[in-house]
Design a protein around this motif. Structure first.
Motif, short mmCIF file in Angstrom:
data_model
loop_
_atom_site.label_atom_id
_atom_site.label_comp_id
_atom_site.label_asym_id
_atom_site.label_seq_id
_atom_site.Cartn_x
_atom_site.Cartn_y
_atom_site.Cartn_z
N THR A 171 0.83 -1.21 0.00
CA THR A 171 0.00 0.00 0.00
C THR A 171 0.86 1.26 0.00
OG1 THR A 171 -0.20 -0.08 2.42
CG2 THR A 171 -1.92 -1.16 1.14
N LYS A 172 2.03 1.20 0.63
CA LYS A 172 2.96 2.33 0.57
C LYS A 172 3.46 2.51 -0.86
CE LYS A 172 7.27 4.16 2.46
NZ LYS A 172 8.42 3.93 3.39
N ALA A 173 3.73 1.39 -1.54
CA ALA A 173 4.19 1.47 -2.93
C ALA A 173 3.12 2.09 -3.83
CB ALA A 173 4.56 0.08 -3.44
N VAL A 174 1.86 1.70 -3.61
CA VAL A 174 0.76 2.29 -4.38
C VAL A 174 0.71 3.79 -4.15
CG1 VAL A 174 -1.75 2.42 -4.61
CG2 VAL A 174 -0.65 0.19 -4.45
N ASP A 175 0.79 4.20 -2.90
CA ASP A 175 0.73 5.61 -2.55
C ASP A 175 1.86 6.40 -3.23
OD1 ASP A 175 -0.66 7.61 -1.02
OD2 ASP A 175 1.06 7.69 0.32
N THR A 176 3.03 5.81 -3.26
CA THR A 176 4.17 6.46 -3.90
C THR A 176 4.00 6.53 -5.42
OG1 THR A 176 5.66 5.69 -2.15
CG2 THR A 176 6.67 6.36 -4.24
N MET A 177 3.54 5.45 -6.03
CA MET A 177 3.39 5.40 -7.48
C MET A 177 2.33 6.36 -7.99
SD MET A 177 3.81 1.26 -7.82
CE MET A 177 3.62 1.12 -9.59
N LEU A 178 1.36 6.67 -7.13
CA LEU A 178 0.32 7.61 -7.54
C LEU A 178 0.86 9.02 -7.75
CD1 LEU A 178 -2.63 6.51 -5.21
CD2 LEU A 178 -2.63 6.45 -7.71
N GLN A 179 2.05 9.28 -7.26
CA GLN A 179 2.59 10.63 -7.32
C GLN A 179 3.32 10.95 -8.62
OE1 GLN A 179 1.36 12.30 -4.77
NE2 GLN A 179 0.65 10.28 -4.06
N SER A 180 3.45 9.99 -9.53
CA SER A 180 4.17 10.25 -10.79
C SER A 180 3.42 9.64 -11.97
CB SER A 180 5.58 9.67 -10.73
OG SER A 180 5.55 8.25 -10.73
N ASP A 181 3.63 10.22 -13.14
CA ASP A 181 3.00 9.69 -14.35
C ASP A 181 3.45 8.25 -14.61
OD1 ASP A 181 1.68 12.05 -14.80
OD2 ASP A 181 3.20 12.86 -16.17
N THR A 182 4.74 8.00 -14.46
CA THR A 182 5.26 6.65 -14.69
C THR A 182 4.64 5.66 -13.71
OG1 THR A 182 7.37 7.53 -15.47
CG2 THR A 182 7.34 5.23 -14.75
N GLY A 183 4.54 6.07 -12.45
CA GLY A 183 3.95 5.20 -11.44
C GLY A 183 2.49 4.91 -11.74
N ARG A 184 1.74 5.92 -12.15
CA ARG A 184 0.32 5.71 -12.45
C ARG A 184 0.14 4.78 -13.65
NH1 ARG A 184 0.31 11.12 -10.79
NH2 ARG A 184 0.48 11.92 -12.93
N GLN A 185 1.03 4.89 -14.63
CA GLN A 185 0.98 3.97 -15.77
C GLN A 185 1.25 2.54 -15.34
OE1 GLN A 185 3.76 5.59 -18.60
NE2 GLN A 185 2.57 7.49 -18.89
N GLN A 186 2.20 2.38 -14.41
CA GLN A 186 2.49 1.04 -13.90
C GLN A 186 1.29 0.48 -13.13
OE1 GLN A 186 6.03 2.12 -11.68
NE2 GLN A 186 7.36 1.12 -13.19
N LEU A 187 0.63 1.32 -12.34
CA LEU A 187 -0.55 0.88 -11.60
C LEU A 187 -1.67 0.46 -12.54
CD1 LEU A 187 -0.67 3.57 -8.75
CD2 LEU A 187 -0.14 1.13 -8.50
N MET A 188 -1.83 1.20 -13.62
CA MET A 188 -2.88 0.86 -14.59
C MET A 188 -2.66 -0.54 -15.14
SD MET A 188 -4.27 3.04 -17.83
CE MET A 188 -5.66 2.44 -18.80
N LYS A 189 -1.41 -0.87 -15.40
CA LYS A 189 -1.10 -2.20 -15.93
C LYS A 189 -1.22 -3.27 -14.84
CE LYS A 189 2.48 -4.78 -18.41
NZ LYS A 189 3.84 -4.73 -19.03
N LEU A 190 -0.67 -2.99 -13.66
CA LEU A 190 -0.69 -3.97 -12.57
C LEU A 190 -2.11 -4.36 -12.17
CD1 LEU A 190 2.08 -2.72 -10.10
CD2 LEU A 190 1.92 -5.02 -11.08
#
Length: 498
Positions: A207-226
């Motif tokens: 959940t910490k990783a999700v919170d961190t990834m939400l803060q960047s375009d690259t992270g949000r793209q990774q979340l969309m795929k995951l």
């Protein structure tokens, strides 16, 4: 769907009261507004009845419907039916107004939802009992309910003691509270005790990783795929998304090993142990990759829909689906004034109870959904008057009306069961010794100075049991303390009939 809103999958409950076909539905002419004597409008309330085990002169058992459709499967199975067989009871199930097929109005506009409240529901029950007492000659009534209907069962004994002899209740939240941060604290403790500390640690890492990834375009793209999202995440989606992906874990904890299989559920094998095995299996990838694949644990589309209601979209065939994390889509669907249990239960939480299950505590593994997410939903779905100040005032009125946990000192001939795994026991009433080991619980029961005439409020607490577990039929694999609690509850109910 957000966990605060619908017991069908997550909260209070209907998980304790649904489905299938053992008796034909019947209809009762009910009053629309019990508190406006100039309003003579009526509507048809659905109920089910069985005299399969009834013997002349026997009592009437009433299973109270809750925040979802009622159904006749509970006329054939369940702990209350085992008691009914012994005492020759006639059994009724009464559906709650605005749920299932019990439609007091033509839609669920805010104007019409003024007629949806626990007080109106209690008055419905009172009128139903009064009518059936006269027309069927039934003189002795006992109410049953689990989760929110469990609260209604106890509140019936408080508000209408002359109508019912006793009240059986399971997992009933009694303290209305806006920020129910304790919910996820209990999830944390249950995962630690019945899973492992490593399981909780890995969830927290994810959940910490999700919170961190939400803060960047690259992270949000990774979340969309995951997470196989249907559309890119916007800033408005972050809190809703983080709550949505936490729901499957909280849902698993709340209903851990609760015997729902007799209702047709096929995900009974998704227990805390299974979940934690998944979260600690390094062969499944990183912590966030394991977190993202939790939905794969739920065996079929029906089970996934139960856990992820309103969030999965299907394209073409069952295997072609994505996860809808759009907050705007959720709000739009909730604003539609149809008879949807999510909308109607949301209204009750926004006007009576709160119980918003936030991350406003450091003693739990989730992130990103403060109480403000839920109060914002109230405003966006129902209007600006449903704001935190008015919600808090309504919650204070609810506690003043029913006494919150103090109801336990005000009523007699009542039984309240709670499971220690269940997060809802934090809003219920438990005695100071209810955290004791099983051996002490048995000792307390055996030394309870029990007599057939004892007009007391009895608490049954099983540390290893989940939400409404006492309501289900016995299974060999049930913890012995749960079977013992069922036997004690039966003993208390039968004592009221003597």
């Amino acid at each position: 769907m957000l966990k605060m809103f619908l017991s069908v999958c997550h909260l209070l409950l209907l998980i304790c009261c649904i489905s299938s076909g053992f008796a034909e539905e019947q209809w009762f002419e009910q009053t629309l507004d019990h508190f406006d004597h100039e309003n003579h409008r009526t509507w048809s309330q659905r109920y089910f009845v069985s005299d399969k085990y009834y013997t002349p002169g026997g009592p009437a058992f009433l299973q109270i419907g809750g925040e979802g459709p009622a159904g006749p499967v509970w006329l054939d199975q369940g702990h209350w039916i085992e008691i009914a067989k012994e005492v020759g009871a006639k059994c009724f199930i009464l559906e709650h107004r605005f749920y299932g097929e019990s439609h007091p109005t033509n839609d669920t506009s805010v104007e019409n939802l003024q007629f949806l409240s626990s007080e109106q529901a209690l008055a419905d029950i009172a009128r139903f009992i009064t009518n059936k007492t006269v027309t069927s000659g039934l003189k002795t009534w006992i109410t049953f309910g689990g989760s929110y209907p469990g609260s209604l069962s106890l509140w019936m004994k408080l508000k209408y003691p002359h109508l019912i002899k006793g009240a059986m209740s399971a997992s009933a939240p009694l303290l209305a509270k806006m920020d129910f941060y304790e919910y996820n604290e209990v999830v944390n403790r249950s995962l630690t005790k019945f899973g492992s500390p490593k399981c909780v640690e890995n969830i927290a890492i994810a959940t910490k990783a999700v919170d961190t990834m939400l803060q960047s375009d690259t992270g949000r793209q990774q979340l969309m795929k995951l997470f196989n999202l249907c559309s890119p995440l916007s800033a408005d989606d972050y809190e809703y998304f983080q709550n949505a992906i936490a729901d499957s874990i909280a849902d698993t904890v709340q209903y851990n090993r609760d015997n729902r299989a007799f209702e047709g559920a096929t995900d009974g094998n998704v227990t805390i142990s299974v979940l934690c095995d998944h979260m600690t299996d390094q062969s499944l990838g990183s912590e966030i990759e394991r977190y993202a694949t939790i939905p794969s644990l739920f065996g079929n589309a029906v089970d996934r829909k139960r856990v992820f209601s309103r969030r999965y979209r299907t394209y073409g065939n069952e295997m072609d689906k994505c996860f809808d994390a759009s907050y705007a889509n959720f709000i739009q669907s909730m604003k539609t004034p149809t008879f949807d249990a999510g909308r109607t239960w949301t209204f009750q939480t926004c006007t009576e109870f709160g119980w918003f299950q936030s991350t406003d505590s450091s003693k739990q593994p989730f992130r990103g959904f403060p109480v403000g997410l839920f109060t914002d939903i109230c405003i966006k779905v129902f209007g600006s008057s449903f704001n935190p100040t008015n919600i808090q005032n309504s919650i204070m009125e609810t506690n003043a009306n029913y006494g919150a946990r103090d109801v336990a000192s005000q009523i007699t001939n009542a039984v309240l069961f709670n499971g220690g795994v269940d997060p809802w026991h934090a809003m219920s009433y438990t005695t100071p010794t209810d955290s004791s080991p099983y051996r002490k619980i048995v000792a307390r029961f055996d030394k309870a100075n029990y007599t057939d005439q004892s007009p007391t409020f009895h608490t049954l607490f099983v540390p290893s049991s989940a939400h409404c577990a006492i309501m289900y039929p016995d299974k060999p694999e049930d913890p012995p303390e749960l079977r013992y609690a069922r036997a004690q509850a039966s003993k208390y109910v039968k004592s009221w009939l003597k």
